[in-house]
Design a protein around this motif. Sequence first.
Motif, PDB file in Angstrom:
ATOM      1  N   THR A 200       0.704  -1.243  -0.077  1.00  0.00           N
ATOM      2  CA  THR A 200      -0.127  -0.070  -0.008  1.00  0.00           C
ATOM      3  C   THR A 200       0.932   1.310   0.018  1.00  0.00           C
ATOM      4  OG1 THR A 200      -0.243  -0.089   2.401  1.00  0.00           O
ATOM      5  CG2 THR A 200      -2.080  -1.041   1.296  1.00  0.00           C
ATOM      6  N   ASP A 233      -8.348  -8.971   4.513  1.00  0.00           N
ATOM      7  CA  ASP A 233      -7.469  -8.384   5.454  1.00  0.00           C
ATOM      8  C   ASP A 233      -6.639  -7.323   4.798  1.00  0.00           C
ATOM      9  OD1 ASP A 233      -8.183  -9.803   7.698  1.00  0.00           O
ATOM     10  OD2 ASP A 233      -6.664 -11.294   7.183  1.00  0.00           O
ATOM     11  N   HIS A 237      -6.470  -2.970   5.315  1.00  0.00           N
ATOM     12  CA  HIS A 237      -5.476  -2.322   5.394  1.00  0.00           C
ATOM     13  C   HIS A 237      -5.372  -1.178   4.374  1.00  0.00           C
ATOM     14  CE1 HIS A 237      -1.485  -1.154   6.538  1.00  0.00           C
ATOM     15  NE2 HIS A 237      -0.897  -1.632   5.294  1.00  0.00           N
ATOM     16  N   GLU A 240      -7.838   1.623   5.951  1.00  0.00           N
ATOM     17  CA  GLU A 240      -6.822   2.185   6.832  1.00  0.00           C
ATOM     18  C   GLU A 240      -6.127   3.289   6.424  1.00  0.00           C
ATOM     19  OE1 GLU A 240      -6.984  -1.293  10.183  1.00  0.00           O
ATOM     20  OE2 GLU A 240      -5.267  -1.057   8.993  1.00  0.00           O
ATOM     21  N   THR A 274      -6.227  -5.195  15.282  1.00  0.00           N
ATOM     22  CA  THR A 274      -5.976  -4.920  13.843  1.00  0.00           C
ATOM     23  C   THR A 274      -5.423  -5.850  13.173  1.00  0.00           C
ATOM     24  OG1 THR A 274      -5.453  -2.380  14.787  1.00  0.00           O
ATOM     25  CG2 THR A 274      -5.011  -3.093  12.409  1.00  0.00           C
ATOM     26  N   ARG A 276      -3.597  -7.239   9.683  1.00  0.00           N
ATOM     27  CA  ARG A 276      -2.741  -7.119   8.543  1.00  0.00           C
ATOM     28  C   ARG A 276      -2.739  -8.132   7.499  1.00  0.00           C
ATOM     29  NH1 ARG A 276      -2.864  -1.733   9.363  1.00  0.00           N
ATOM     30  NH2 ARG A 276      -1.775  -0.862  11.236  1.00  0.00           N
TER      31      ARG A 276
END
Length: 281
Positions: A200, A233, A237, A240, A274, A276
Amino acid sequence: MYGVVTRNAEEVEGDVFDRGFYEVKDVTGRASSPLPNAVNMVSCFGDTAAANSDPELVPVDAEGNLATRDQTYFDWAYICPTNEEYRTGLLEIVEDCAAENEDVRLDDVGFPREEYCRCDRCERLFEESDHDDRMAWRAEVVTEFVAEAAERIPGRTYLTLYPDPYPGHLYRRAGLDVEALAEYVDEFVVPLYDVDYGTTYWLETIAKGFETLLAPLDTPFSIELYAVDVDVDALIHATEVASEYGKSVFFGYDASNATAALRRMNADSQSGVTHRPGDAE
């Protein structure tokens, strides 16, 4: 805020989405009736069906190359933004959308690339204009169209931007003058699509670029992510990361996968966990 982008009327509403975007006209030329419970979307100058039926509508460069899928760098065919008859038809579609829901999103606005358009009409209109700079003339053509569309939208006007925030690139590529457009646009949307979001850093880089580009303006921007068959997942991410920069995050073309990601995020926020990409279940 989270939203969904869809071609399916039944997906525009959901308990995890604050807003639904519904494609009334897409780049293939497929058309649907606008919905009262969605922000209706119009692909403006991307229209493969219209281009196939009338090649005279298609932008052409100085070498005679048409802006169609026959060119390796186009995923769909384009229509010249100076074609008045086509523009009139688009504005009628915008009016129909606004009659159902006061908010409307304009997609695929602008010229296809920097070298377009050199059709006889564009050559004549440029010569007749007050501009010596062809890029400035193109930007005026695009801005005038958006202004005309916004006049017909009583609510919020959304405008999709090509995902290139490098200074001057949108202006030269498509004729998009974001400073001029901000007068008529309530929110820009930047699609940052990937098929897996395995990394990302690029998403953050582009998002940060748009944050910088649009910072002098009062117009916010939101980020649209691709949701089709993306690992949940990984999609979480990406969401986010996008949420750190965009006003909202929208999910394209897979409401069920987006719903799963948002529900997982909500559960994680309540439990303090959280996820990942690559984390063990």
